[in-house]
Design a protein around this motif. Structure first.
Motif: not given
Length: 205
Positions: A46-51
């Motif tokens: 999810d953090a990767l998607f947000m970035l």
């Protein structure tokens, strides 16, 4: 404001899907930490998607070739995990493989979330709109704080799921544990078949 974004994180995590099914399965079979690590792996994705959304890379996910790959890879991950859950549902095998599954639990959550096009499109829709609203009104520091609030909410839900699954484990017989593992496996395979169908549709279309 921060509290509202924590609630948003909770509401994003609550709907039953592949991640919750995997957490339930791992928690009941192996205990709290394994269930929690599935959630941590998903959070990293999810953090990767947000970035990706923050840096404007999310548009590439809309390419048909990328979508087809994601649907196909997601189908493989879910069906494989579902079959593994069903075949590892025997108590003897569970005890034997206990010490070697923590990293596997993290990897399962990460790959499930990373390869789920619905998850990606969901984040593009939700976080993309939040980013558009916040970035025009607040500084980057506040943007990071509010994004952190979403992750606090997700983390709280992961703790809740892991605690519920591991707590329920103590009250279940070996036969019931095997039954739940088989049911979780079938649920994951069902999601995988749906993903595979979507991949075929994208490829044919």
């Amino acid at each position: 404001m921060l509290f509202s974004y924590i609630l948003l994180g909770l509401s994003l995590s609550a709907p039953i899907g592949p991640i919750n099914a995997a957490q339930l399965d791992k928690g009941i079979r192996y205990g709290f930490w394994h269930a929690w690590l599935v959630g941590v792996g998903a959070m990293c994705a999810d953090a990767l998607f947000m970035l990706m959304i923050y840096f404007g890379l999310a548009q590439y996910v809309e390419l048909p070739l990328v979508k087809t790959f994601l649907w196909s890879f997601g189908a493989f991950v879910l069906i494989y995990t579902g079959i593994e859950s069903m075949t590892a549902s025997h108590t003897e095998e569970t005890n034997r493989s206990y010490s070697s599954t923590k990293m596997k639990s993290f990897r399962t959550g990460f790959l499930m979330a990373l390869s789920n096009p619905l998850n990606i499109l969901f984040w593009i829709g939700i976080y993309g709109s939040i980013l558009a609203q916040i970035s025009s009104q607040y500084e980057h520091t506040q943007l990071l704080i509010y994004s952190g609030g979403i992750f606090i909410g997700i983390m709280l839900w992961d703790f809740t799921m892991a605690g519920a699954a591991s707590g329920a484990r103590r009250w279940m017989t070996a036969k019931l544990l095997r039954g739940i593992s088989v049911l979780s496996g079938l649920l994951l395979i069902g999601f995988g078949v749906y993903f595979g169908f979507q991949a075929v549709k994208m490829f044919v279309g």
